[in-house]
Design a protein around this motif. Structure first.
Motif, PDB file in Angstrom:
ATOM      1  N   MET A   1       0.843  -1.182   0.000  1.00 51.41           N
ATOM      2  CA  MET A   1       0.000   0.000   0.000  1.00 51.41           C
ATOM      3  C   MET A   1       0.882   1.237   0.000  1.00 51.41           C
ATOM      4  SD  MET A   1      -2.934   0.917   2.754  1.00 51.41           S
ATOM      5  CE  MET A   1      -3.168   2.602   3.182  1.00 51.41           C
ATOM      6  N   THR A   2       0.538   2.225  -0.790  1.00 52.00           N
ATOM      7  CA  THR A   2       1.318   3.452  -0.840  1.00 52.00           C
ATOM      8  C   THR A   2       0.930   4.359   0.313  1.00 52.00           C
ATOM      9  OG1 THR A   2      -0.298   4.487  -2.278  1.00 52.00           O
ATOM     10  CG2 THR A   2       1.516   3.339  -3.350  1.00 52.00           C
ATOM     11  N   ASP A   3       1.866   5.224   0.671  1.00 50.12           N
ATOM     12  CA  ASP A   3       1.585   6.168   1.750  1.00 50.12           C
ATOM     13  C   ASP A   3       0.524   7.163   1.305  1.00 50.12           C
ATOM     14  OD1 ASP A   3       3.380   5.085   3.541  1.00 50.12           O
ATOM     15  OD2 ASP A   3       5.042   6.335   2.865  1.00 50.12           O
ATOM     16  N   ALA A   4      -0.343   7.518   2.244  1.00 51.20           N
ATOM     17  CA  ALA A   4      -1.380   8.502   1.966  1.00 51.20           C
ATOM     18  C   ALA A   4      -0.752   9.882   1.832  1.00 51.20           C
ATOM     19  CB  ALA A   4      -2.398   8.502   3.093  1.00 51.20           C
ATOM     20  N   THR A   5      -1.329  10.700   0.976  1.00 58.86           N
ATOM     21  CA  THR A   5      -0.859  12.073   0.875  1.00 58.86           C
ATOM     22  C   THR A   5      -1.363  12.855   2.080  1.00 58.86           C
ATOM     23  OG1 THR A   5      -2.799  12.896  -0.304  1.00 58.86           O
ATOM     24  CG2 THR A   5      -1.004  11.958  -1.660  1.00 58.86           C
ATOM     25  N   THR A   6      -0.750  13.977   2.327  1.00 57.20           N
ATOM     26  CA  THR A   6      -1.185  14.834   3.425  1.00 57.20           C
ATOM     27  C   THR A   6      -2.639  15.230   3.237  1.00 57.20           C
ATOM     28  OG1 THR A   6       1.053  15.652   3.747  1.00 57.20           O
ATOM     29  CG2 THR A   6      -0.724  17.008   4.620  1.00 57.20           C
ATOM     30  N   ALA A   7      -3.012  15.600   2.040  1.00 56.25           N
ATOM     31  CA  ALA A   7      -4.393  16.020   1.772  1.00 56.25           C
ATOM     32  C   ALA A   7      -5.367  14.869   2.027  1.00 56.25           C
ATOM     33  CB  ALA A   7      -4.530  16.534   0.349  1.00 56.25           C
ATOM     34  N   GLU A   8      -5.013  13.652   1.594  1.00 54.46           N
ATOM     35  CA  GLU A   8      -5.882  12.498   1.832  1.00 54.46           C
ATOM     36  C   GLU A   8      -6.069  12.262   3.327  1.00 54.46           C
ATOM     37  OE1 GLU A   8      -4.992   9.562  -1.951  1.00 54.46           O
ATOM     38  OE2 GLU A   8      -3.555   9.622  -0.313  1.00 54.46           O
ATOM     39  N   ALA A  14     -11.221   8.717   4.466  1.00 56.99           N
ATOM     40  CA  ALA A  14     -10.667   7.392   4.761  1.00 56.99           C
ATOM     41  C   ALA A  14      -9.885   7.417   6.071  1.00 56.99           C
ATOM     42  CB  ALA A  14      -9.759   6.931   3.629  1.00 56.99           C
ATOM     43  N   PHE A  15     -10.049   6.358   6.861  1.00 58.63           N
ATOM     44  CA  PHE A  15      -9.269   6.220   8.086  1.00 58.63           C
ATOM     45  C   PHE A  15      -7.901   5.678   7.693  1.00 58.63           C
ATOM     46  CE2 PHE A  15      -8.521   3.737  12.210  1.00 58.63           C
ATOM     47  CZ  PHE A  15      -7.994   4.846  12.856  1.00 58.63           C
ATOM     48  N   GLN A  89      -4.229  12.331  11.803  1.00 57.76           N
ATOM     49  CA  GLN A  89      -4.478  10.926  12.098  1.00 57.76           C
ATOM     50  C   GLN A  89      -3.334  10.232  12.852  1.00 57.76           C
ATOM     51  OE1 GLN A  89      -6.821   8.558   9.437  1.00 57.76           O
ATOM     52  NE2 GLN A  89      -7.155  10.258   8.025  1.00 57.76           N
ATOM     53  N   ASP A  90      -2.627  10.999  13.705  1.00 56.25           N
ATOM     54  CA  ASP A  90      -1.590  10.359  14.524  1.00 56.25           C
ATOM     55  C   ASP A  90      -1.957  10.324  16.003  1.00 56.25           C
ATOM     56  OD1 ASP A  90      -1.194  13.024  15.178  1.00 56.25           O
ATOM     57  OD2 ASP A  90       0.963  13.007  14.787  1.00 56.25           O
ATOM     58  N   ALA A  91      -3.176  10.729  16.339  1.00 56.53           N
ATOM     59  CA  ALA A  91      -3.661  10.676  17.720  1.00 56.53           C
ATOM     60  C   ALA A  91      -5.163  10.416  17.700  1.00 56.53           C
ATOM     61  CB  ALA A  91      -3.364  11.985  18.454  1.00 56.53           C
ATOM     62  N   LEU A  92      -5.600   9.664  18.707  1.00 52.31           N
ATOM     63  CA  LEU A  92      -7.012   9.329  18.833  1.00 52.31           C
ATOM     64  C   LEU A  92      -7.545   9.797  20.177  1.00 52.31           C
ATOM     65  CD1 LEU A  92      -6.872   5.614  17.625  1.00 52.31           C
ATOM     66  CD2 LEU A  92      -7.381   7.650  16.248  1.00 52.31           C
ATOM     67  N   GLN A  93      -8.788  10.223  20.190  1.00 57.49           N
ATOM     68  CA  GLN A  93      -9.493  10.506  21.433  1.00 57.49           C
ATOM     69  C   GLN A  93     -10.538   9.409  21.588  1.00 57.49           C
ATOM     70  OE1 GLN A  93     -12.717  13.683  22.963  1.00 57.49           O
ATOM     71  NE2 GLN A  93     -10.897  14.594  22.080  1.00 57.49           N
ATOM     72  N   LEU A  94     -10.386   8.630  22.648  1.00 55.09           N
ATOM     73  CA  LEU A  94     -11.354   7.583  22.944  1.00 55.09           C
ATOM     74  C   LEU A  94     -12.358   8.162  23.924  1.00 55.09           C
ATOM     75  CD1 LEU A  94      -8.940   4.570  23.596  1.00 55.09           C
ATOM     76  CD2 LEU A  94      -9.911   5.334  21.418  1.00 55.09           C
ATOM     77  N   VAL A  95     -13.590   8.305  23.500  1.00 56.84           N
ATOM     78  CA  VAL A  95     -14.655   8.783  24.376  1.00 56.84           C
ATOM     79  C   VAL A  95     -15.210   7.530  25.047  1.00 56.84           C
ATOM     80  CG1 VAL A  95     -16.814  10.063  24.515  1.00 56.84           C
ATOM     81  CG2 VAL A  95     -15.079  10.714  22.816  1.00 56.84           C
ATOM     82  N   VAL A  96     -15.020   7.453  26.368  1.00 51.95           N
ATOM     83  CA  VAL A  96     -15.253   6.194  27.074  1.00 51.95           C
ATOM     84  C   VAL A  96     -16.200   6.343  28.251  1.00 51.95           C
ATOM     85  CG1 VAL A  96     -12.949   5.351  26.450  1.00 51.95           C
ATOM     86  CG2 VAL A  96     -13.282   6.469  28.655  1.00 51.95           C
TER      87      VAL A  96
END
Length: 125
Positions: A1-8, A14-15, A89-96
């Protein structure tokens, strides 16, 4: 799989999680009712997949070098209600929904002390 572009990654739908050089993402657990930050941990691809599959917060334990289900020994699970993804997309917030204290010290949150000058003061709660 190719790396996603910054814009993508930043503007697309897409996640495309961006793991760091160690294969980790920052994961911030936030109480769904109070919106208080409960804890900060790391997820690798396995922890993210298990979290999405089970609805229970899983993390990568850097000290143990393995998958860690939050609550596996204490019974204080974090039930994930929603996952929010930051702009690159390098950090997630888990609402728990926490099932007991989130911190291993028994405090409701890992953020139970305030820095005052050079001293830490325990906050009520």
């Amino acid at each position: 799989m190719t790396d996603a572009t910054t814009a993508e990654r930043e503007l697309g739908s897409a996640f495309l999680p961006r793991f760091d050089a160690q294969g980790l993402l920052i994961a911030i657990a936030v109480d769904s009712q109070t919106r208080a930050i409960l804890m900060v941990a790391y997820m690798d691809a396995e922890a993210l997949a298990k979290t999405r599959e089970t609805g229970l917060a899983h993390f990568h334990s850097r000290s143990r070098g393995r998958l860690w289900l939050k609550g596996e020994t204490s019974g204080h699970f974090l039930r994930v209600e929603e996952i929010l993804v930051d702009c690159d997309q390098d950090a997630l917030q888990l609402v728990v929904r926490p099932e007991g204290p989130a911190c291993h010290t028994g405090a409701p949150s890992c953020f139970y002390r305030r820095l005052e000058g050079d001293r830490l003061t325990r906050m009520p709660g």
